[in-house]
Design a protein around this motif. Structure first.
Motif, PDB file in Angstrom:
ATOM      1  N   LEU A 194      23.508  17.323  47.989  1.00 60.45           N
ATOM      2  CA  LEU A 194      23.797  18.744  48.166  1.00 60.45           C
ATOM      3  C   LEU A 194      25.291  18.958  48.390  1.00 60.45           C
ATOM      4  CD1 LEU A 194      22.740  21.631  48.491  1.00 60.45           C
ATOM      5  CD2 LEU A 194      22.410  21.147  50.916  1.00 60.45           C
ATOM      6  N   ALA A 195      25.892  18.113  49.219  1.00 61.39           N
ATOM      7  CA  ALA A 195      27.330  18.228  49.482  1.00 61.39           C
ATOM      8  C   ALA A 195      28.138  17.965  48.210  1.00 61.39           C
ATOM      9  CB  ALA A 195      27.747  17.261  50.590  1.00 61.39           C
ATOM     10  N   MET A 196      27.718  16.988  47.421  1.00 61.09           N
ATOM     11  CA  MET A 196      28.421  16.690  46.170  1.00 61.09           C
ATOM     12  C   MET A 196      28.308  17.861  45.193  1.00 61.09           C
ATOM     13  SD  MET A 196      29.970  13.844  46.420  1.00 61.09           S
ATOM     14  CE  MET A 196      30.358  13.467  44.734  1.00 61.09           C
ATOM     15  N   ALA A 197      27.148  18.486  45.124  1.00 60.71           N
ATOM     16  CA  ALA A 197      26.973  19.640  44.238  1.00 60.71           C
ATOM     17  C   ALA A 197      27.877  20.789  44.690  1.00 60.71           C
ATOM     18  CB  ALA A 197      25.514  20.080  44.212  1.00 60.71           C
ATOM     19  N   THR A 198      27.920  21.018  45.995  1.00 54.22           N
ATOM     20  CA  THR A 198      28.789  22.065  46.531  1.00 54.22           C
ATOM     21  C   THR A 198      30.249  21.737  46.247  1.00 54.22           C
ATOM     22  OG1 THR A 198      27.192  22.504  48.298  1.00 54.22           O
ATOM     23  CG2 THR A 198      29.423  23.325  48.625  1.00 54.22           C
ATOM     24  N   LEU A 199      30.608  20.472  46.418  1.00 52.63           N
ATOM     25  CA  LEU A 199      31.986  20.049  46.139  1.00 52.63           C
ATOM     26  C   LEU A 199      32.348  20.269  44.673  1.00 52.63           C
ATOM     27  CD1 LEU A 199      34.541  18.686  47.231  1.00 52.63           C
ATOM     28  CD2 LEU A 199      33.514  16.497  46.623  1.00 52.63           C
ATOM     29  N   ARG A 200      31.419  19.954  43.777  1.00 51.83           N
ATOM     30  CA  ARG A 200      31.683  20.178  42.348  1.00 51.83           C
ATOM     31  C   ARG A 200      31.870  21.670  42.060  1.00 51.83           C
ATOM     32  NH1 ARG A 200      28.306  15.669  41.825  1.00 51.83           N
ATOM     33  NH2 ARG A 200      26.407  16.899  41.756  1.00 51.83           N
ATOM     34  N   GLU A 201      31.043  22.514  42.688  1.00 44.87           N
ATOM     35  CA  GLU A 201      31.182  23.958  42.505  1.00 44.87           C
ATOM     36  C   GLU A 201      32.546  24.433  42.979  1.00 44.87           C
ATOM     37  OE1 GLU A 201      28.244  26.468  44.315  1.00 44.87           O
ATOM     38  OE2 GLU A 201      26.601  25.274  43.507  1.00 44.87           O
ATOM     39  N   LYS A 202      32.919  23.983  44.166  1.00 47.76           N
ATOM     40  CA  LYS A 202      34.207  24.409  44.732  1.00 47.76           C
ATOM     41  C   LYS A 202      35.370  23.872  43.899  1.00 47.76           C
ATOM     42  CE  LYS A 202      32.289  26.670  47.965  1.00 47.76           C
ATOM     43  NZ  LYS A 202      32.244  28.116  47.879  1.00 47.76           N
ATOM     44  N   ALA A 203      35.230  22.677  43.368  1.00 47.09           N
ATOM     45  CA  ALA A 203      36.282  22.119  42.510  1.00 47.09           C
ATOM     46  C   ALA A 203      36.427  22.954  41.238  1.00 47.09           C
ATOM     47  CB  ALA A 203      35.971  20.661  42.171  1.00 47.09           C
ATOM     48  N   ALA A 204      35.298  23.393  40.683  1.00 49.92           N
ATOM     49  CA  ALA A 204      35.357  24.237  39.478  1.00 49.92           C
ATOM     50  C   ALA A 204      36.000  25.583  39.800  1.00 49.92           C
ATOM     51  CB  ALA A 204      33.945  24.442  38.919  1.00 49.92           C
ATOM     52  N   GLU A 205      35.647  26.153  40.970  1.00 48.70           N
ATOM     53  CA  GLU A 205      36.264  27.417  41.372  1.00 48.70           C
ATOM     54  C   GLU A 205      37.768  27.241  41.574  1.00 48.70           C
ATOM     55  OE1 GLU A 205      34.306  28.964  44.851  1.00 48.70           O
ATOM     56  OE2 GLU A 205      32.345  28.954  43.873  1.00 48.70           O
ATOM     57  N   THR A 206      38.157  26.148  42.208  1.00 55.34           N
ATOM     58  CA  THR A 206      39.579  25.877  42.439  1.00 55.34           C
ATOM     59  C   THR A 206      40.324  25.723  41.121  1.00 55.34           C
ATOM     60  OG1 THR A 206      39.029  24.771  44.521  1.00 55.34           O
ATOM     61  CG2 THR A 206      41.179  24.297  43.580  1.00 55.34           C
ATOM     62  N   ALA A 207      39.717  25.023  40.169  1.00 54.95           N
ATOM     63  CA  ALA A 207      40.359  24.852  38.855  1.00 54.95           C
ATOM     64  C   ALA A 207      40.534  26.201  38.173  1.00 54.95           C
ATOM     65  CB  ALA A 207      39.534  23.905  37.986  1.00 54.95           C
ATOM     66  N   ALA A 208      39.526  27.061  38.275  1.00 52.01           N
ATOM     67  CA  ALA A 208      39.629  28.389  37.652  1.00 52.01           C
ATOM     68  C   ALA A 208      40.738  29.208  38.321  1.00 52.01           C
ATOM     69  CB  ALA A 208      38.298  29.126  37.754  1.00 52.01           C
TER      70      ALA A 208
END
Length: 113
Positions: free
Chosen positions: A62-76
């Protein structure tokens, strides 16, 4: 000489070979029951550890999925920031060019022909 060897099996308080074997058997049974109880307790502990591990894996996923989401948001957001910087620099250049043009017109208007 055989008559000098004493046979003490029938003395008062001395266990017979059968009683000795029965006593040893009871000791083994008691030890077996204790080991069975310890084994059951350890199996329960192992089961709890397996459950804890599974929960930790779920939390990690769950934490990894959240981290991936936040990383995608940060990249955007970084892409938007880059685009805004590029656009801002283009506007600054255009403003500078317009000022130069305006300064050229105002300078030529002040000087007589």
């Amino acid at each position: 000489m055989d008559h000098l060897i004493e046979d003490t099996d029938d003395w008062l308080g001395c266990p017979t070979p059968l009683e000795t074997c029965q006593h040893q058997l009871r000791m083994y049974e008691s030890e077996f029951e204790e080991l069975t109880l310890q084994l059951r307790q350890e199996r329960e502990r192992i089961f709890k550890l397996v459950e804890m591990h599974a929960e930790a894996v779920r939390d990690r996923d769950l934490a990894m999925a959240t981290l991936r989401e936040k990383a995608a948001e940060t990249a955007a957001i970084r892409r938007k920031m880059h685009d805004l910087r590029t656009l801002g620099n283009a506007y600054k250049k255009e403003v500078g060019d317009l000022r130069e043009m305006l300064n050229g017109y105002t300078t030529s208007a002040k000087t007589p022909p």
